[in-house]
Write a protein that holds these residues in place. Structure first.
Motif, short mmCIF file in Angstrom:
data_model
loop_
_atom_site.label_atom_id
_atom_site.label_comp_id
_atom_site.label_asym_id
_atom_site.label_seq_id
_atom_site.Cartn_x
_atom_site.Cartn_y
_atom_site.Cartn_z
N THR A 10 24.10 -3.21 28.44
CA THR A 10 25.48 -3.72 28.55
C THR A 10 26.34 -2.64 29.18
OG1 THR A 10 25.29 -5.15 26.61
CG2 THR A 10 27.51 -4.53 27.26
N GLN A 75 32.20 -7.32 32.60
CA GLN A 75 31.18 -6.81 31.67
C GLN A 75 29.86 -7.54 31.91
OE1 GLN A 75 32.00 -5.97 27.44
NE2 GLN A 75 30.38 -7.43 26.97
N SER A 77 26.01 -8.01 30.57
CA SER A 77 25.12 -7.79 29.43
C SER A 77 23.81 -8.51 29.67
CB SER A 77 25.71 -8.35 28.14
OG SER A 77 27.03 -7.92 27.96
#
Lengths: 143, 99
Positions: A10, A75, A77
């Motif tokens: 992540t 982000q 992940s």
């Protein structure tokens, strides 16, 4: 879906909301996808989908307005071969019902970004943005 | 994005270079559109363009349509594999003149 095991990872990064940042978004994505061990062809597609979503933030959530201090966060992940990409911004609230691409057979400039995102990703979901964010877009794909 | 233009008769060949995204589209239009407006056929060589997003695809569509309006022709040449994938995803391989 591939049988390759991908690295769980992540990472997130903030970018200024302007068109010049799109290249930096792509560089960030490519670096993270290297760490996750995503194969080259899929990497190109995923980078395109993410860059289109970031472009939509610049173009639509901020309407191309100069926003020198505004940030968008991306982000990425990967967990158990499931890729999730989240976007956060503080632009105009997005009405998911109004997000649609043009008819693909009606050839004219514009309206393809959302089409590309939907073609490449398994799911596209707008979630409630928790403060300080207004918009929270989540793209997912099973690797 | 960098570019080079060569001329041969009524055909201009535009060599674009780099990544074409929303930040570069105005620059690309400023190179291509005046040539079409001047009645030139335009060959657009994309061999050195490794990335193009929906904004870049819009420039291709706009240029193609502008050429049709002006009675000239836009031919897209030597498309890299990665850009061809995007053109095909947009289902434009039968619409644009690709060589």
């Amino acid at each position: 879906m591939s049988e390759t095991a991908h690295q769980d990872h992540t990472e997130k990064k903030a970018f200024l909301v302007n068109s010049s940042s799109l290249k930096d978004v792509r560089i960030f994505c490519r670096e993270v996808f290297e760490k996750i061990h995503i194969q080259e062809d899929l990497k190109d597609e995923l980078v395109l989908a993410i860059a289109e979503a970031a472009q939509n933030i610049v173009k639509h959530a901020f309407k191309n307005a100069a926003s020198p201090n505004e940030l968008m966060v991306v982000q990425i992940s990967c967990e158990n071969n499931k890729l999730q990409i989240a976007f956060y911004d503080r632009g105009t609230p997005v009405d998911p019902k109004k997000v649609k691409h043009r008819e693909i057979d009606n050839v004219k400039p514009g309206g393809l970004g959302t089409f590309f995102i939907q073609e490449i990703m398994d799911a596209v979901e707008f979630k409630d943005g928790n403060k300080p964010w207004i918009n929270h877009l989540v793209l997912t794909k099973q690797l | 994005m960098t570019y080079k233009v060569t001329e041969e008769g009524d055909t201009s060949t535009v060599f674009l270079d780099g990544e074409i995204d929303m930040d570069k589209t105005e620059g690309a239009k400023e190179i291509i559109f005046p040539l079409i407006d001047a009645g030139k056929n335009v060959n657009l060589n994309l061999s050195n363009v490794q990335y193009m997003d929906s904004s870049g695809i819009s420039v291709l569509i706009e240029s193609h349509q502008k050429a049709l309006e002006k009675g000239t022709k836009l031919v897209i040449k030597d498309v890299s594999k990665s850009v061809l994938k995007v053109i095909m995803m947009a289902k434009l391989e039968q619409i644009l003149n690709l060589e």
